[in-house]
Write a protein that holds these residues in place. Structure first.
Motif, PDB file in Angstrom:
ATOM      1  N   HIS A  21       0.356   8.075   8.159  1.00  0.00           N
ATOM      2  CA  HIS A  21       0.091   8.322   6.739  1.00  0.00           C
ATOM      3  C   HIS A  21      -1.102   7.499   6.272  1.00  0.00           C
ATOM      4  N   LYS A  22      -2.035   8.156   5.619  1.00  0.00           N
ATOM      5  CA  LYS A  22      -3.225   7.491   5.094  1.00  0.00           C
ATOM      6  C   LYS A  22      -3.096   7.348   3.584  1.00  0.00           C
ATOM      7  N   VAL A  23      -3.220   6.126   3.106  1.00  0.00           N
ATOM      8  CA  VAL A  23      -3.156   5.879   1.666  1.00  0.00           C
ATOM      9  C   VAL A  23      -4.403   6.447   1.013  1.00  0.00           C
ATOM     10  N   THR A  24      -4.242   7.124  -0.122  1.00  0.00           N
ATOM     11  CA  THR A  24      -5.382   7.736  -0.794  1.00  0.00           C
ATOM     12  C   THR A  24      -6.365   6.685  -1.261  1.00  0.00           C
ATOM     13  N   ASP A  25      -7.631   7.042  -1.230  1.00  0.00           N
ATOM     14  CA  ASP A  25      -8.684   6.104  -1.625  1.00  0.00           C
ATOM     15  C   ASP A  25      -8.520   5.626  -3.053  1.00  0.00           C
ATOM     16  N   LYS A  26      -8.045   6.516  -3.927  1.00  0.00           N
ATOM     17  CA  LYS A  26      -7.929   6.154  -5.341  1.00  0.00           C
ATOM     18  C   LYS A  26      -7.026   4.949  -5.532  1.00  0.00           C
ATOM     19  N   TYR A  72       5.192   1.406 -10.451  1.00  0.00           N
ATOM     20  CA  TYR A  72       4.808   2.809 -10.470  1.00  0.00           C
ATOM     21  C   TYR A  72       3.447   3.064  -9.852  1.00  0.00           C
ATOM     22  N   ASP A  73       2.777   2.010  -9.420  1.00  0.00           N
ATOM     23  CA  ASP A  73       1.411   2.179  -8.945  1.00  0.00           C
ATOM     24  C   ASP A  73       1.334   2.203  -7.426  1.00  0.00           C
ATOM     25  N   LYS A  74       2.457   2.473  -6.764  1.00  0.00           N
ATOM     26  CA  LYS A  74       2.471   2.506  -5.307  1.00  0.00           C
ATOM     27  C   LYS A  74       2.587   3.946  -4.817  1.00  0.00           C
ATOM     28  N   GLU A  75       1.914   4.223  -3.715  1.00  0.00           N
ATOM     29  CA  GLU A  75       2.056   5.535  -3.101  1.00  0.00           C
ATOM     30  C   GLU A  75       3.405   5.583  -2.391  1.00  0.00           C
ATOM     31  N   MET A  76       4.157   6.671  -2.598  1.00  0.00           N
ATOM     32  CA  MET A  76       5.535   6.716  -2.117  1.00  0.00           C
ATOM     33  C   MET A  76       5.804   7.906  -1.205  1.00  0.00           C
ATOM     34  N   ILE A  77       6.703   7.680  -0.249  1.00  0.00           N
ATOM     35  CA  ILE A  77       7.293   8.741   0.567  1.00  0.00           C
ATOM     36  C   ILE A  77       8.804   8.601   0.437  1.00  0.00           C
ATOM     37  N   LEU A  78       9.492   9.717   0.234  1.00  0.00           N
ATOM     38  CA  LEU A  78      10.939   9.669   0.061  1.00  0.00           C
ATOM     39  C   LEU A  78      11.663   9.748   1.401  1.00  0.00           C
ATOM     40  N   LEU A  79      12.729   8.966   1.518  1.00  0.00           N
ATOM     41  CA  LEU A  79      13.685   9.118   2.611  1.00  0.00           C
ATOM     42  C   LEU A  79      14.774  10.057   2.108  1.00  0.00           C
ATOM     43  N   THR A  80      14.875  11.230   2.703  1.00  0.00           N
ATOM     44  CA  THR A  80      15.768  12.263   2.175  1.00  0.00           C
ATOM     45  C   THR A  80      17.008  12.448   3.045  1.00  0.00           C
ATOM     46  N   ARG A  81      18.033  13.010   2.424  1.00  0.00           N
ATOM     47  CA  ARG A  81      19.276  13.314   3.126  1.00  0.00           C
ATOM     48  C   ARG A  81      19.340  14.765   3.588  1.00  0.00           C
ATOM     49  N   SER A  82      18.311  15.515   3.269  1.00  0.00           N
ATOM     50  CA  SER A  82      18.246  16.921   3.673  1.00  0.00           C
ATOM     51  C   SER A  82      16.988  17.152   4.500  1.00  0.00           C
ATOM     52  N   LYS A  83      17.127  17.908   5.577  1.00  0.00           N
ATOM     53  CA  LYS A  83      15.980  18.209   6.432  1.00  0.00           C
ATOM     54  C   LYS A  83      14.960  19.094   5.721  1.00  0.00           C
ATOM     55  N   ASP A  84      15.420  19.824   4.704  1.00  0.00           N
ATOM     56  CA  ASP A  84      14.540  20.770   4.012  1.00  0.00           C
ATOM     57  C   ASP A  84      13.809  20.147   2.827  1.00  0.00           C
ATOM     58  N   ALA A  85      14.194  18.948   2.429  1.00  0.00           N
ATOM     59  CA  ALA A  85      13.569  18.309   1.267  1.00  0.00           C
ATOM     60  C   ALA A  85      12.210  17.725   1.645  1.00  0.00           C
ATOM     61  N   GLN A  86      11.350  17.585   0.637  1.00  0.00           N
ATOM     62  CA  GLN A  86      10.024  17.019   0.875  1.00  0.00           C
ATOM     63  C   GLN A  86      10.138  15.512   1.073  1.00  0.00           C
ATOM     64  N   GLY A  87       9.598  15.027   2.165  1.00  0.00           N
ATOM     65  CA  GLY A  87       9.677  13.608   2.481  1.00  0.00           C
ATOM     66  C   GLY A  87      10.001  13.415   3.951  1.00  0.00           C
ATOM     67  N   ILE A  88      10.687  12.327   4.266  1.00  0.00           N
ATOM     68  CA  ILE A  88      11.096  12.030   5.637  1.00  0.00           C
ATOM     69  C   ILE A  88      12.618  12.121   5.723  1.00  0.00           C
ATOM     70  N   SER A 119       0.813  -1.215   0.000  1.00  0.00           N
ATOM     71  CA  SER A 119       0.000   0.000   0.000  1.00  0.00           C
ATOM     72  C   SER A 119       0.846   1.264   0.000  1.00  0.00           C
ATOM     73  N   LEU A 120       1.991   1.208   0.670  1.00  0.00           N
ATOM     74  CA  LEU A 120       2.846   2.389   0.811  1.00  0.00           C
ATOM     75  C   LEU A 120       4.299   1.973   0.658  1.00  0.00           C
ATOM     76  N   LEU A 121       5.054   2.766  -0.097  1.00  0.00           N
ATOM     77  CA  LEU A 121       6.470   2.483  -0.303  1.00  0.00           C
ATOM     78  C   LEU A 121       7.290   3.669   0.188  1.00  0.00           C
ATOM     79  N   VAL A 122       8.173   3.420   1.145  1.00  0.00           N
ATOM     80  CA  VAL A 122       9.088   4.440   1.663  1.00  0.00           C
ATOM     81  C   VAL A 122      10.455   4.137   1.063  1.00  0.00           C
ATOM     82  N   ILE A 123      10.982   5.066   0.267  1.00  0.00           N
ATOM     83  CA  ILE A 123      12.147   4.754  -0.561  1.00  0.00           C
ATOM     84  C   ILE A 123      13.216   5.830  -0.452  1.00  0.00           C
ATOM     85  N   ASP A 124      14.462   5.397  -0.388  1.00  0.00           N
ATOM     86  CA  ASP A 124      15.582   6.334  -0.401  1.00  0.00           C
ATOM     87  C   ASP A 124      15.538   7.160  -1.685  1.00  0.00           C
ATOM     88  N   GLU A 125      15.719   8.465  -1.558  1.00  0.00           N
ATOM     89  CA  GLU A 125      15.554   9.371  -2.698  1.00  0.00           C
ATOM     90  C   GLU A 125      16.494   9.054  -3.859  1.00  0.00           C
TER      91      GLU A 125
END
Length: 286
Positions: free
Chosen positions: A99-104, A67-83, A49-55
């Motif tokens: 984190h709530k996976v979108t209904d779509k 490509y059909d998975k909802e993703m959150i990035l693991l980032t190396r910068s505190k200012d970048a979008q993601g975790i 349902s959710l993929l957390v991936i190194d940027e």
């Protein structure tokens, strides 16, 4: 629900996965991966349902068309979008848990079948249409023609208000009825009338289109009739739920088919056991 964490650092991934799975309030079962082949194999057999991936791995992931998975990035910068990946595991766990996976994405129930051939495109198309017709008695089916110089409206003697290129242009529309036609109990999107209309079409574009259609909740089965003019078309086989190859009993075609399966395995894209071999039909058989 399953959350996959993809990071090339084995120790980091192991410790993060162990920590999150030990949290009582986490709504996900977390599974760790350190390589794309490992993730690809798991995703074919399980619903992530959710993929957390190194940027740094995102582009490689797109190349595999997972490509059909909802993703959150693991980032190396505190200012970048993601975790920010180097903060405490408890903070990362809280972000993932909330984190709530979108209904779509979560409610897309349509299964996708891809049908291709290294031989006669006409017989491949006839086989795909015959399959759609047989499934239409039990399911709401959509056929999408992905080929060039295959005027299905003329061959089937039907009127079509649009084709694949028109649908690609109307990707944001919530209503595709105006671009489909009906035949044999199922809906069709005919191939582009001109190859020039989709000369830059890529696999990722087709996946985005199918995901959009799945999100509409209209169809239970979507059949992709795949021509070979799309660059690296075979990568669609990674995305679809069922991959089929139409093969005649001609010796040369059988040899090409076996070589093709070997190529897919050599590239680490898909195991040959996932590909269903289908006998080619003629137009008179649909």
């Amino acid at each position: 629900m399953i959350c996959g964490i993809l990071d090339s650092d084995l120790e980091y991934t192991r410790r993060l996965v162990d920590y999150i799975n030990g949290c009582r309030n986490c709504s996900y079962d977390v599974v760790g991966f350190t390589g794309l082949p490992q993730l690809s194999q798991y995703a074919r057999e399980n619903d992530i349902s959710l993929l957390v991936i190194d940027e740094t791995l995102v582009e490689d992931l797109k190349a595999l068309e997972i490509y059909d998975k909802e993703m959150i990035l693991l980032t190396r910068s505190k200012d970048a979008q993601g975790i920010y990946k180097y903060q405490s595991a408890s903070v990362i766990a809280d972000i993932i848990s909330s984190h709530k996976v979108t209904d779509k994405l979560h409610n897309s129930k349509a299964s996708v079948m891809g049908i291709a051939s290294l031989g006669d495109s006409g017989r491949r198309c006839a086989t795909a249409l015959s399959l759609c017709k047989s499934m239409a008695s039990e399911s709401k089916v959509l056929y999408i023609g992905i080929d060039e110089f295959l005027p299905l409206d003329k061959i089937l003697n039907i009127e079509s208000p649009g084709d694949l290129s028109d649908l690609m242009m109307a990707l944001t529309s919530s209503d595709i009825d105006g671009l489909t036609c009906h035949y044999g109990g199922f809906d069709l999107i005919i191939p582009p009338r001109s190859g020039n209309d989709v000369e830059h079409l890529q696999v990722k574009d087709l996946i985005e289109l199918v995901e959009h259609i799945k999100g509409l909740g209209i169809y239970e089965k979507i059949v992709l009739d795949i021509g070979t003019y799309v660059k690296e078309w075979y990568k669609l086989f990674i995305y679809v739920d069922e991959a089929c190859m139409v093969v005649s009993q001609v010796r040369e075609e059988l040899i090409r088919y076996e070589d093709f399966l070997g190529f897919l395995e050599y590239k680490g894209l898909i195991n040959r056991s996932r590909i269903r071999k289908m006998e080619a039909l003629n137009w008179t058989e649909i």
